[in-house]
Design an enzyme around this catalytic site. Structure first.
Site: not given
Length: 496
Positions: A193, A155, A334, A84
């Site tokens: 999707c 879509k 760190g 997509e």
């Protein structure tokens, strides 16, 4: 049906925005023959290209499709399927509103038409519509064949929840009937999707089901589906059920890669009409594989251990955060001797290499001896450079300042405790500025959710590697990191 040579003569010489906006008018429920071996002498071979596009890099993304097309041709494929919005990258967000951005896709699509002379290509783009007003774009799947735009499907279902905001930029498909396309005599349906998630999410429309009812031989689902823990199995269950319910094979082609806070895991696959998995692509890496729907046999993908899946996703996210922004691969972490900083450093080494990671030890008034030793052991285990900065003199100076501000006290409470963390943050940022390194924050989601962290202190960093990882999963990552030998010191894992 026109012959191949006659049909080729009908092809446009170039691709234009008009071609794309107006391609295939009135073609619903009518197959468009795409001129590749119309006699259908052999089963069609489909190539799934799981690509890692960069948002906004139109030329670079086009090259990814070109390279995939060349490889698919080399392997004898008839059709290439890409994710997509692959040409602009997902999610493009407000880049879509920049003057010329969407139009610049046409030049890239024009280049791709040369590839489509030898192989049909399905890919995702942002396409202009005939609408007027601010919203004039579709999230579209385009089919290129024989040098032209042979079909386009917008879509239908636009997600606007969680990480999605597609209705801000796109309008849904207005087609009343599904569009059928044909390659090598095989009838193909294009979905994008969310169009496959209608039942799962309760949409009133069912684009995938309509295609199945119209009589397709295979449904392609072009996706940019973000990853989270367990998403893999959720997708497989969904598409297996859909394929079995509609008795049609479904090919799910997903994007892969990290885009800032989003990670796309790939994991593309093909389900046959019985809902059995017949092709599986890699997770968390680019991949291209070929499937012959008529000859493929079931072969389910191996199940990945949850901690392994989580590690690979985070490593991909770190690596792409550096690469896609063209940052020098130089990180600084760190090191406190605790499990969070240890896991962050381990993931950074997996993503960038030991030579690219610097650990800074900053013992202060609230540090224990074993914390320093744990941090040094971690550095040795990972093979990274470490430096020690004693922040106690700076802390004493702050206490003198506090005495002037608040009066003499034995204990300045939270203000005194947080200064240790803030001095560490300032030290890390000084290293970042002086040596062109990105600080990786080490806080986890449990701490951030509860506020158990220090503003301008341990929240310092350009990327919060564990910012969406719960503390329990941090421990799982540490144990998984030690599967072949100790990398995270056991004392960092076992300490309260």
């Amino acid at each position: 049906m026109p012959s191949q040579s006659a049909a080729r003569a009908l092809c446009a010489d170039s691709v234009s925005p008009c071609d794309l906006a107006c391609a295939t008018p009135g073609t619903s429920r009518r197959a468009l023959d795409l001129l590749h071996g119309l006699a259908n002498a052999a089963p069609m071979r489909i190539a799934l290209a799981q690509l890692n596009p960069t948002v906004g890099d139109l030329a670079g993304n086009r090259r990814l499709v070109e390279e995939a097309a060349q490889e698919a041709i080399r392997q004898g494929a008839d059709l290439l399927v890409c994710p997509e919005l692959v040409l602009c990258g997902y999610p493009p967000m407000d880049l879509l509103e920049r003057d010329g951005f969407v139009e610049s896709q046409w030049a890239e699509l024009e280049t791709l038409r040369v590839c489509s002379e030898n192989i049909a290509i399905a890919l995702g783009i942002a396409a202009s519509t005939d609408r007027r007003g601010p919203q004039r774009l579709n999230n579209s799947a385009v089919l290129l064949a024989s040098g032209r735009v042979a079909g386009r499907q917008a879509k239908t279902l636009l997600p606007t929840y969680d990480v999605f905001d597609e209705r801000r930029y796109f309008v849904p498909s207005e087609k009343s009937e599904p569009l059928l396309l044909s390659v090598d005599g095989m009838r193909i349906g294009l979905t994008i999707c969310e169009d496959a998630w209608c039942q799962q999410l309760g949409y009133p429309m069912d684009p995938l089901g309509e295609l199945a009812e119209a009589g397709v031989d295979v449904i392609l689902n072009l996706s940019a589906s973000p990853w989270h823990a367990g998403k893999n199995e959720q997708r497989r269950r969904l598409f297996s059920e859909l394929a079995r319910e509609h008795r049609v094979p479904i090919a799910f082609v997903n994007q892969v890669g990290g885009n800032d806070e989003l990670i796309f895991d790939g994991g593309s696959f093909v389900m046959n009409a019985q809902g059995e998995e017949i092709l599986s692509l890699a997770h968390f890496e680019t991949d291209l594989q070929i499937v012959d729907l008529e000859e493929a046999t079931p072969r389910p993908a191996p199940v990945m251990e949850p901690a392994h899946e989580l590690e690979r996703g985070l490593v991909l996210g770190i690596r792409d955060y550096f690469q896609k922004q063209a940052l020098p691969p130089r990180a600084v972490v760190g090191l406190s001797g605790g499990i969070d900083s240890a896991v962050t450093a381990h993931l950074a080494v997996e993503a960038l290499g030991a030579d690219a990671v610097l650990g800074i030890l900053m013992p202060g008034p609230f540090s224990s001896d074993h914390s320093v030793e744990d941090a040094l052991s971690l550095s040795r285990n990972l093979g990274i450079e470490s430096r020690t900065v004693d922040i106690q003199p700076l802390y004493r100076e702050f206490i003198r300042v506090f005495a002037d501000l608040f009066g003499e006290k034995e204990d300045y409470g939270l203000a005194g405790q947080n200064i240790q963390s803030r001095l560490r943050g300032a030290t890390l940022m000084a290293v970042s500025n002086a040596e062109n390194r990105l600080v990786l924050a080490t806080g986890n989601k449990s701490e951030l959710s509860l506020g158990y962290c220090t503003l301008y202190g341990d929240m310092i960093g350009g990327l919060a590697v564990l910012g969406d990882v719960y503390k329990g999963d941090v421990y799982a990552l540490a144990r998984f990191a030690n599967r072949d030998g100790e990398r995270i010191p056991l004392s960092s894992i076992e300490k309260p």
